[in-house]
Motif scaffolding. Structure first.
Motif, PDB file in Angstrom:
ATOM      1  N   PHE A 166      -1.328   3.143   7.991  1.00 44.54           N
ATOM      2  CA  PHE A 166      -1.703   1.900   8.498  1.00 44.54           C
ATOM      3  C   PHE A 166      -2.328   1.083   7.797  1.00 44.54           C
ATOM      4  O   PHE A 166      -3.090  -0.037   7.569  1.00 44.54           O
ATOM      5  CB  PHE A 166      -0.611   0.912   9.644  1.00 44.54           C
ATOM      6  N   TYR A 167      -3.872   1.707   8.483  1.00 48.36           N
ATOM      7  CA  TYR A 167      -5.362   0.589   8.575  1.00 48.36           C
ATOM      8  C   TYR A 167      -6.153   0.478   6.921  1.00 48.36           C
ATOM      9  O   TYR A 167      -6.416  -0.276   6.789  1.00 48.36           O
ATOM     10  CB  TYR A 167      -6.220   1.282   8.920  1.00 48.36           C
ATOM     11  N   ASN A 168      -5.137   1.835   6.001  1.00 46.76           N
ATOM     12  CA  ASN A 168      -5.884   2.090   4.634  1.00 46.76           C
ATOM     13  C   ASN A 168      -5.159   0.576   4.127  1.00 46.76           C
ATOM     14  O   ASN A 168      -5.382   0.115   3.228  1.00 46.76           O
ATOM     15  CB  ASN A 168      -4.910   3.249   4.533  1.00 46.76           C
ATOM     16  N   GLN A 169      -4.552   0.474   4.110  1.00 44.89           N
ATOM     17  CA  GLN A 169      -3.045  -0.506   3.669  1.00 44.89           C
ATOM     18  C   GLN A 169      -3.350  -2.187   4.534  1.00 44.89           C
ATOM     19  O   GLN A 169      -3.933  -3.578   3.617  1.00 44.89           O
ATOM     20  CB  GLN A 169      -2.050  -0.667   4.222  1.00 44.89           C
ATOM     21  N   ILE A 170      -4.335  -2.207   5.103  1.00 45.95           N
ATOM     22  CA  ILE A 170      -5.567  -3.165   6.059  1.00 45.95           C
ATOM     23  C   ILE A 170      -6.281  -3.120   5.497  1.00 45.95           C
ATOM     24  O   ILE A 170      -6.604  -4.472   4.501  1.00 45.95           O
ATOM     25  CB  ILE A 170      -5.666  -3.509   7.420  1.00 45.95           C
ATOM     26  N   GLN A 171      -7.310  -2.211   5.281  1.00 39.73           N
ATOM     27  CA  GLN A 171      -8.560  -2.249   4.742  1.00 39.73           C
ATOM     28  C   GLN A 171      -7.628  -2.474   1.998  1.00 39.73           C
ATOM     29  O   GLN A 171      -8.419  -3.180   1.491  1.00 39.73           O
ATOM     30  CB  GLN A 171      -8.966  -0.647   4.403  1.00 39.73           C
ATOM     31  N   GLN A 172      -6.658  -1.966   1.815  1.00 39.94           N
ATOM     32  CA  GLN A 172      -6.747  -2.570   0.891  1.00 39.94           C
ATOM     33  C   GLN A 172      -5.475  -4.118   0.951  1.00 39.94           C
ATOM     34  O   GLN A 172      -6.218  -5.013  -0.024  1.00 39.94           O
ATOM     35  CB  GLN A 172      -5.296  -1.565   0.534  1.00 39.94           C
ATOM     36  N   ALA A 173      -5.505  -4.789   1.745  1.00 37.87           N
ATOM     37  CA  ALA A 173      -5.133  -5.783   1.883  1.00 37.87           C
ATOM     38  C   ALA A 173      -6.641  -6.827   1.213  1.00 37.87           C
ATOM     39  O   ALA A 173      -6.006  -7.736   1.458  1.00 37.87           O
ATOM     40  CB  ALA A 173      -3.963  -6.435   2.758  1.00 37.87           C
ATOM     41  N   LEU A 174      -7.525  -6.646   2.902  1.00 35.42           N
ATOM     42  CA  LEU A 174      -8.601  -7.263   3.106  1.00 35.42           C
ATOM     43  C   LEU A 174      -9.221  -7.535   1.405  1.00 35.42           C
ATOM     44  O   LEU A 174      -9.831  -8.748   1.631  1.00 35.42           O
ATOM     45  CB  LEU A 174      -8.984  -6.987   3.860  1.00 35.42           C
ATOM     46  N   ALA A 175      -9.586  -6.125   0.732  1.00 35.00           N
ATOM     47  CA  ALA A 175     -10.078  -5.969  -0.571  1.00 35.00           C
ATOM     48  C   ALA A 175      -9.267  -6.796  -1.395  1.00 35.00           C
ATOM     49  O   ALA A 175     -10.418  -7.208  -2.278  1.00 35.00           O
ATOM     50  CB  ALA A 175     -10.539  -4.969  -0.435  1.00 35.00           C
ATOM     51  N   GLU A 176      -8.449  -6.436  -1.532  1.00 36.72           N
ATOM     52  CA  GLU A 176      -7.332  -7.252  -2.628  1.00 36.72           C
ATOM     53  C   GLU A 176      -6.659  -8.407  -2.147  1.00 36.72           C
ATOM     54  O   GLU A 176      -5.156  -7.677  -2.122  1.00 36.72           O
ATOM     55  CB  GLU A 176      -6.905  -6.440  -3.400  1.00 36.72           C
ATOM     56  N   SER A 179      -1.900  -8.084  -2.793  1.00 37.03           N
ATOM     57  CA  SER A 179      -2.022  -7.393  -2.861  1.00 37.03           C
ATOM     58  C   SER A 179      -1.174  -5.609  -2.192  1.00 37.03           C
ATOM     59  O   SER A 179      -0.038  -5.070  -2.848  1.00 37.03           O
ATOM     60  CB  SER A 179      -2.938  -5.988  -2.910  1.00 37.03           C
ATOM     61  N   VAL A 180      -0.763  -7.084  -0.985  1.00 37.06           N
ATOM     62  CA  VAL A 180       0.020  -6.014  -0.237  1.00 37.06           C
ATOM     63  C   VAL A 180       1.604  -7.315   0.723  1.00 37.06           C
ATOM     64  O   VAL A 180       0.490  -8.921   0.490  1.00 37.06           O
ATOM     65  CB  VAL A 180      -0.438  -5.541   1.401  1.00 37.06           C
ATOM     66  N   SER A 181       2.095  -7.043   0.043  1.00 35.05           N
ATOM     67  CA  SER A 181       3.379  -8.103   0.731  1.00 35.05           C
ATOM     68  C   SER A 181       3.474  -7.770   2.393  1.00 35.05           C
ATOM     69  O   SER A 181       3.124  -7.164   2.935  1.00 35.05           O
ATOM     70  CB  SER A 181       4.657  -7.902  -0.270  1.00 35.05           C
ATOM     71  N   ILE A 182       4.367  -9.097   2.856  1.00 36.66           N
ATOM     72  CA  ILE A 182       4.270  -9.306   4.193  1.00 36.66           C
ATOM     73  C   ILE A 182       5.219  -8.233   4.212  1.00 36.66           C
ATOM     74  O   ILE A 182       5.238  -8.442   6.291  1.00 36.66           O
ATOM     75  CB  ILE A 182       4.438 -11.048   3.826  1.00 36.66           C
ATOM     76  N   GLU A 183       6.019  -8.517   3.454  1.00 41.71           N
ATOM     77  CA  GLU A 183       7.228  -7.686   3.974  1.00 41.71           C
ATOM     78  C   GLU A 183       6.968  -6.154   4.579  1.00 41.71           C
ATOM     79  O   GLU A 183       7.754  -5.447   5.097  1.00 41.71           O
ATOM     80  CB  GLU A 183       8.608  -7.258   2.877  1.00 41.71           C
ATOM     81  N   LYS A 184       6.237  -6.354   3.600  1.00 40.07           N
ATOM     82  CA  LYS A 184       5.687  -4.265   3.364  1.00 40.07           C
ATOM     83  C   LYS A 184       4.755  -4.118   5.357  1.00 40.07           C
ATOM     84  O   LYS A 184       4.806  -3.290   5.251  1.00 40.07           O
ATOM     85  CB  LYS A 184       4.478  -4.214   2.394  1.00 40.07           C
ATOM     86  N   PHE A 185       3.809  -5.346   4.406  1.00 41.39           N
ATOM     87  CA  PHE A 185       3.390  -5.081   6.245  1.00 41.39           C
ATOM     88  C   PHE A 185       3.935  -4.966   7.412  1.00 41.39           C
ATOM     89  O   PHE A 185       4.075  -4.695   8.280  1.00 41.39           O
ATOM     90  CB  PHE A 185       2.304  -5.973   6.442  1.00 41.39           C
ATOM     91  N   TYR A 186       5.039  -6.228   7.701  1.00 42.36           N
ATOM     92  CA  TYR A 186       5.900  -6.018   9.125  1.00 42.36           C
ATOM     93  C   TYR A 186       6.841  -4.680   9.005  1.00 42.36           C
ATOM     94  O   TYR A 186       6.887  -4.215  10.101  1.00 42.36           O
ATOM     95  CB  TYR A 186       6.824  -7.573   8.637  1.00 42.36           C
ATOM     96  N   GLY A 187       7.204  -4.405   7.764  1.00 39.77           N
ATOM     97  CA  GLY A 187       8.555  -3.483   7.900  1.00 39.77           C
ATOM     98  C   GLY A 187       7.533  -1.850   7.821  1.00 39.77           C
ATOM     99  O   GLY A 187       8.002  -0.971   8.642  1.00 39.77           O
ATOM    100  N   ASP A 188       5.898  -1.997   8.096  1.00 42.11           N
ATOM    101  CA  ASP A 188       6.101  -0.468   8.233  1.00 42.11           C
ATOM    102  C   ASP A 188       5.516  -0.751  10.094  1.00 42.11           C
ATOM    103  O   ASP A 188       4.967   0.437  10.553  1.00 42.11           O
ATOM    104  CB  ASP A 188       4.233  -0.967   7.916  1.00 42.11           C
ATOM    105  N   LEU A 189       5.537  -1.846  10.696  1.00 38.98           N
ATOM    106  CA  LEU A 189       5.652  -1.839  11.889  1.00 38.98           C
ATOM    107  C   LEU A 189       6.519  -1.762  12.816  1.00 38.98           C
ATOM    108  O   LEU A 189       7.425  -0.602  14.013  1.00 38.98           O
ATOM    109  CB  LEU A 189       5.331  -3.241  12.396  1.00 38.98           C
TER     110      LEU A 189
END
Length: 398
Positions: free
Chosen positions: A118-128, A131-141
Motif C-alpha cells: 500500500f505504501y509503495n502505491q502511495i509512493q508511486q502516486a506521489l511520484a507519478e 498513475s493510481v486511480s482513486i478506485e484502486k486506492f480506496y479498493g485496497d482499503l
C-alpha cells in the motif's frame, strides 16, 4: 496460588513446554505427510488461489488446523488427570487465550505485508501523478476492513472472557485459602491477602503470561520477515554489511534495555513488598479502632502513618531514577531503526513501502525482545504480591 486453579501446576506447565517442542518437531518432520492425510484444506479452500492469500491458502488452513488440534489436544489428557472444578477455565480457557493470541499475531503479519504494497502505491502516486486511480486506492482499503472489523470483535470478546478467567482464578484461590483460615488468619495482613492480593496476582500473571506467549509467537512470525527485509538494507553505520542486520540491531537494543532496567530497578521489589506491609499494619489499626476505643490512638496512628510515608518517599525516590533510565531507553529505542537504515535511505536503495514494513516488523520484534524491559514495573509489583502470598501459604499445613 497455582495449585488452587491448575491441575498439578509444575507438571502442567512443564508438560506444556515439552508438548510445544514436540509439536514443532512433528510439524517440520511429518507436517506434509499429515497434511495429505487429515488436512481440511481441500474442503475449506477447494479453489483457493492467490486472491485468497494470506489467510486461506492450503498451507495456511493446514497450519491453523494443526495449531488448533495441538492446543486443544494438550487439554484432553488433563480432563482425566487430576481434574478439578476449574478445568474448563484453567486448562481449556488458557488454551483458548493462546489460540486467540496466535490469531492476532497472524493478523499483524498480514497487515505488515499489506503496508508494504500500500505504501509503495502511495509512493508511486506521489511520484507519478495520475498513475493510481482513486478506485484502486480506496479498493485496497476494503480488505483491511474485512480483516480488522472481525478482529476488533474478537478482541472485545477475549477481553470479556479474560475478565471472567481472572475472577475464576481469584475465586479458586479465595476458597482454597479459606479452607485453612484458622491456620493462616494470624498472619500479618491475612484479610488483605485473601481479599486483594489474590485478584492482583491472578490479573498480573494472566497479563504477563499472555504478553510473554504473545511475544514468543510474534518472534516466531516476524523474525523471518525481518531477516528477509534485512537483505534490502545496504549496510549498517560503522559496521557495514551484516547478514540479518536488523535482527541483530533489535536483539542488541532489547538486551541493553533489559540489563539496564534490571540493574537500576533491583531494589524496587523489596520496597513494594515493604510498602504493602506498612500499609497493612496501618489499615489493621484503623479497622480495630472502629470497634474499640483502645485502638487507633492519635499517637499510634501517627507513628504507623509515619512508616507508610517513609516507605512511600523511598519508593518515589527509587522509581524516579528507574523511570529516568526507562524513559530514556524507550524513547531512544524508537530511533534505532532510523539510524540503522540511514545509509540505505541516503542511497535510495529501499522503497517507502519497504521502509514501512521494516519499521513495523522491527517494532514488533524489538518489543518482543523488550518483554522484560516493557513489563519491568508490573513484574516488580507481581514479585511483591508473590512474596506476600508465599509468606501466607507457608502457614498452610502440609
Amino acid at each position: 496460588m497455582f495449585r488452587s486453579f491448575f491441575p498439578m501446576p509444575k507438571i502442567f506447565f512443564g508438560s506444556a513446554v515439552v508438548w510445544a517442542a514436540v509439536c514443532v518437531l512433528i510439524w517440520y518432520a511429518l507436517g506434509s505427510q499429515l497434511q495429505a492425510l487429515i488436512s481440511l484444506d481441500p474442503v475449506l479452500t477447494p479453489d483457493a488461489g492467490e486472491d485468497a492469500a494470506p489467510f486461506l491458502t492450503n498451507q495456511k488452513v493446514w497450519l491453523y488446523q494443526f495449531i488448533t488440534m495441538a492446543t486443544y489436544g494438550f487439554c484432553l489428557p488433563w480432563f482425566f488427570i487430576d481434574r478439578n472444578k476449574w478445568f474448563w477455565w484453567s486448562v481449556v480457557g488458557t488454551a483458548t487465550i493462546v489460540l486467540v493470541l496466535f490469531a492476532q499475531v497472524q493478523v499483524s503479519a498480514w497487515l505488515n505485508d499489506w503496508y508494504g504494497s500500500f505504501y509503495n502505491q502511495i509512493q508511486q502516486a506521489l511520484a507519478e501523478p495520475g498513475s493510481v486511480s482513486i478506485e484502486k486506492f480506496y479498493g485496497d482499503l476494503i480488505p483491511v476492513a474485512y480483516i480488522l472489523l472481525p478482529n476488533i470483535a474478537v478482541a472485545v470478546l477475549i477481553a470479556f472472557f479474560t475478565g471472567h478467567y481472572i475472577f475464576r482464578w481469584r475465586t479458586a484461590m479465595n476458597f482454597y485459602y479459606m479452607e485453612y483460615w484458622q491456620d493462616v488468619r494470624t498472619v500479618e495482613g491475612a484479610s488483605q491477602r485473601v481479599q486483594e492480593d489474590t485478584m492482583r496476582f491472578a490479573s498480573s500473571v494472566e497479563d504477563l503470561g499472555a504478553d510473554f506467549v504473545g511475544s514468543l509467537m510474534t518472534l516466531a512470525v516476524f523474525l523471518p520477515i525481518l531477516w528477509t527485509l534485512s537483505q534490502q538494507v545496504a549496510e549498517l553505520p560503522v559496521l557495514g554489511e551484516v547478514s540479518g542486520s536488523l535482527v541483530w540491531v533489535a536483539i542488541v537494543s532489547a538486551a541493553f534495555g533489559t540489563v539496564l532496567l534490571a540493574a537500576v530497578g533491583f531494589k524496587l521489589p523489596g520496597l513494594e513488598f515493604n510498602n504493602q506491609k506498612v500499609e497493612a499494619a496501618y489499615r489493621k489499626e484503623l479497622v480495630y479502632g472502629e470497634d474499640s476505643a483502645e485502638y487507633a490512638e492519635p499517637k499510634k496512628v501517627a507513628d504507623l502513618f509515619g512508616d507508610v510515608r517513609k516507605n512511600y518517599f523511598r519508593l518515589y525516590f527509587h522509581y524516579m531514577y528507574f523511570n529516568v533510565a526507562r524513559y530514556l531507553y524507550l524513547q531512544g529505542a524508537n530511533f534505532f531503526p532510523l539510524i540503522a537504515l540511514g545509509p540505505s535511505i541516503a542511497k535510495g536503495v529501499i522503497t517507502f513501502g519497504v521502509l514501512q514494513q521494516v519499521f513495523n516488523a522491527f517494532g514488533r520484534v524489538e518489543n518482543s525482545f523488550q518483554y522484560l524491559a516493557n513489563s519491568w514495573t508490573q513484574i516488580i509489583r507481581l514479585i511483591s504480591v508473590y512474596q506476600r502470598l508465599r509468606k501466607f501459604e507457608k502457614e498452610i499445613p502440609r
